[in-house]
Scaffold this active site. Sequence first.
Site, PDB file in Angstrom:
ATOM      1  N   VAL A 152       0.847  -1.196   0.000  1.00  0.00           N
ATOM      2  CA  VAL A 152       0.000   0.000   0.000  1.00  0.00           C
ATOM      3  C   VAL A 152       0.886   1.251   0.000  1.00  0.00           C
ATOM      4  O   VAL A 152       0.657   2.204  -0.750  1.00  0.00           O
ATOM      5  CB  VAL A 152      -0.920  -0.017   1.251  1.00  0.00           C
ATOM      6  CG1 VAL A 152      -1.624   1.316   1.437  1.00  0.00           C
ATOM      7  CG2 VAL A 152      -1.928  -1.148   1.129  1.00  0.00           C
ATOM      8  N   GLY A 225      -0.986 -16.144  -1.710  1.00  0.00           N
ATOM      9  CA  GLY A 225      -0.529 -17.243  -0.854  1.00  0.00           C
ATOM     10  C   GLY A 225      -1.535 -17.543   0.252  1.00  0.00           C
ATOM     11  O   GLY A 225      -2.067 -16.629   0.875  1.00  0.00           O
ATOM     12  N   GLY A 300     -14.579  11.118   7.061  1.00  0.00           N
ATOM     13  CA  GLY A 300     -13.478  10.700   7.944  1.00  0.00           C
ATOM     14  C   GLY A 300     -12.408  11.788   8.004  1.00  0.00           C
ATOM     15  O   GLY A 300     -11.741  12.038   6.998  1.00  0.00           O
ATOM     16  N   GLY A 301     -12.279  12.412   9.167  1.00  0.00           N
ATOM     17  CA  GLY A 301     -11.337  13.534   9.302  1.00  0.00           C
ATOM     18  C   GLY A 301      -9.990  13.119   9.852  1.00  0.00           C
ATOM     19  O   GLY A 301      -9.383  13.829  10.654  1.00  0.00           O
ATOM     20  N   ILE A 304      -5.380  10.530   6.397  1.00  0.00           N
ATOM     21  CA  ILE A 304      -5.468  10.184   4.971  1.00  0.00           C
ATOM     22  C   ILE A 304      -6.471  11.097   4.270  1.00  0.00           C
ATOM     23  O   ILE A 304      -6.182  11.667   3.210  1.00  0.00           O
ATOM     24  CB  ILE A 304      -5.828   8.686   4.787  1.00  0.00           C
ATOM     25  CG1 ILE A 304      -4.657   7.813   5.257  1.00  0.00           C
ATOM     26  CG2 ILE A 304      -6.173   8.379   3.322  1.00  0.00           C
ATOM     27  CD1 ILE A 304      -4.915   6.321   5.196  1.00  0.00           C
ATOM     28  N   ALA A 389     -12.846   7.862   3.658  1.00  0.00           N
ATOM     29  CA  ALA A 389     -11.562   7.600   4.333  1.00  0.00           C
ATOM     30  C   ALA A 389     -11.872   7.295   5.795  1.00  0.00           C
ATOM     31  O   ALA A 389     -11.510   8.044   6.702  1.00  0.00           O
ATOM     32  CB  ALA A 389     -10.651   8.823   4.196  1.00  0.00           C
ATOM     33  N   GLY A 391     -11.046   4.614   7.582  1.00  0.00           N
ATOM     34  CA  GLY A 391     -10.167   3.687   8.296  1.00  0.00           C
ATOM     35  C   GLY A 391      -9.786   2.468   7.476  1.00  0.00           C
ATOM     36  O   GLY A 391     -10.225   2.306   6.334  1.00  0.00           O
ATOM     37  N   HIS A 564      22.009  27.217  12.828  1.00  0.00           N
ATOM     38  CA  HIS A 564      21.194  28.437  12.698  1.00  0.00           C
ATOM     39  C   HIS A 564      21.335  28.975  11.277  1.00  0.00           C
ATOM     40  O   HIS A 564      22.436  28.974  10.755  1.00  0.00           O
ATOM     41  CB  HIS A 564      21.676  29.485  13.695  1.00  0.00           C
ATOM     42  CG  HIS A 564      20.980  30.801  13.540  1.00  0.00           C
ATOM     43  ND1 HIS A 564      19.705  31.020  14.015  1.00  0.00           N
ATOM     44  CD2 HIS A 564      21.379  31.964  12.936  1.00  0.00           C
ATOM     45  CE1 HIS A 564      19.346  32.274  13.725  1.00  0.00           C
ATOM     46  NE2 HIS A 564      20.336  32.859  13.060  1.00  0.00           N
TER      47      HIS A 564
END
Length: 591
Positions: A152, A225, A300-301, A304, A389, A391, A564
Amino acid sequence: MSLVELKVPDIGGHENVDIIAVEIKVGDTVALDDTLITLETDKATMDVPADAAGVIKEVKVKVGDKISEGGVIAVVEAAGAAEAPKAAAPAAEAPKAATPAPQAAQFAGSADAEYDVVVLGGGPGGYSAAFAAADEGLKVALIEQYSTLGGVCLNVGCIPSKALLHNAAVIDEVKHLAANGIKFNEPEIDINGLRGYKEKVIAKLTGGLAGMAKARKVDIIRGNGQFVGANHIEVALTESAQYEQATQTGEKKTVAFKNAIIAVGSRVVKLPFIPEDPRIVDSTGALELRQVPERMLIIGGGIIGLEMGTVYSTLGARLDVVEMMDGLMQGADRDLEKVWEKMNAHRFDNIMTGTKTVAVEAKEDGIYVTFEGEKAPKEPQRYDLVLVAAGRAPNGKLCSAEKAGVAVTERGFIEVDKQQRTNVPHIYAIGDVVGQPMLAHKAVHEAHVAAENCAGHKAYFDARVIPGVAYTDPEVAWVGVTEEIAKRDGIKITKSVFPWAASGRAIANGRDEGFTKLIFDAETGLIIGGGIVGTHAGDMIGEICLAIEMGCDAVDIGSTIHPHPTLGESIGMAAEVANGTCTDLPPQKKA
Ligand code: FAD
């Protein structure tokens, strides 16, 4: 308050058992049943829990010591019968339910090939495990059903999303330059060109993996498999033109293994009430960039959804987001998330937290969505694109693990111990399939542990913390104990914050909205967490991870010379704040 000795309980008559991990140090607060040490006998590893809660005053053992029943592990200043708070946030939330072990199937057939290690699944966990095992000199096969390695993460996750986010960030950055007297024309976006760039990035990385597998003599077996016994996997060979698309050729191959590593990952959660329609996509569909909608809904917040929303919004979409919880980007402290929310308010028409999606209907002129809850609009809303999105679910039930005798939880997770071993000692599991957080860097770390154990070393997953990053603009990164965790678990902390409004580099970059926060254990002074919001936060959080792993305090971090002018300096300066004097900020009020 009284001093109590924490002793080794009945460990089944084993004597002089090796201590392979010590989980406590002086100053830690332990709760009843928190793990104190891990023991290893010839047959198994076992965690020894605390039978009294309180603050550790003395640790009497170290890794490598041997101990028997009744041996004193530590002395605790007992907090009475009440459960004391936990010492630190759990590194990995491995599912712990005791799932009954199934009886392994007896495989009576013959094998086409035999390996020291067979790895099932070619994601970041799987390929890292296979390569690490091969580097140990073992004969390794890696089974992957799709055309490319990388799982993925490389094909439809971390990498393509970052390729798109990079382009979006450049477009947004250029817009900011107008305030500095540099104006560009509106960008002309060739969506096919952008998609092509993303594909090129994926091809470069996945092609590189194929080359590295060859260089290590890892046999790649293209196919699905399934375990057929405790030492055999049958592979239905596949042809696959692209990731997430495969057809079986009808041919089969059986491989025998001494050790197996299950790395089958996770898949998108599908919501049952959502119809099939090309205008409704999951993260993979969103990454395909088939269209740039006018109005887009993200269901979905989490990270992703918000990352993909950033890309689509920069390309021209107006966003709505719906989230059942009371805030977006759960896991991050609210002060970090608020900075992101303020900077990104312009992308959204409607942020619906504490709200549920209850119905989705595909009509000719758009997708109509009905909501319920705190911020739900009264009427169904029309969208051109809906990204689901909500989960990811583990794939533990999709590889016949039970035929190898491996226990899989109801939800599809595979339980493992600290050596990544399942209940079947020669079969390991790693990555998304073993639990939260479902992140590539956790999978890779677990992969190395499993591979080393296959090679006969004694390796343990003993990371104290696993960082989380939202690669939004600005980025939000956090690690270890957050303020929310501290509050929830009653951990006494001190925190120090360095605002980027005082960072020369952030001001020079025109991006000084962020801040860096360090969280210390109030009793020991050691760093136990941190968070950063601002550009490149994800690139910087590693320093805080290292400081936690090494047990640093604010003096260690503040005395380390940071270059710096950099954004990374903000970590040193936040530590200086903790030490009472930061000369880049006004004087602190003396208590
Ligand atoms: P996976 O990557 O899921 O790989 C498992 C592989 O096993 C797959 O290729 C699958 O085809 C194969 N497989 C499964 N079953 C079989 C079988 N029976 N036979 C043969 N092959 C099989 N994580 C981060 O750390 N950072 C990020 O920025 C990030 N961004 C993300 C963005 C998106 C859009 C998504 C969806 C995820 C993101 N993640 C990110 C999460 C990350 O991708 C996963 O945590 C990671 O890929 C898990 O690795 P894994 O090896 O456990 O499994």
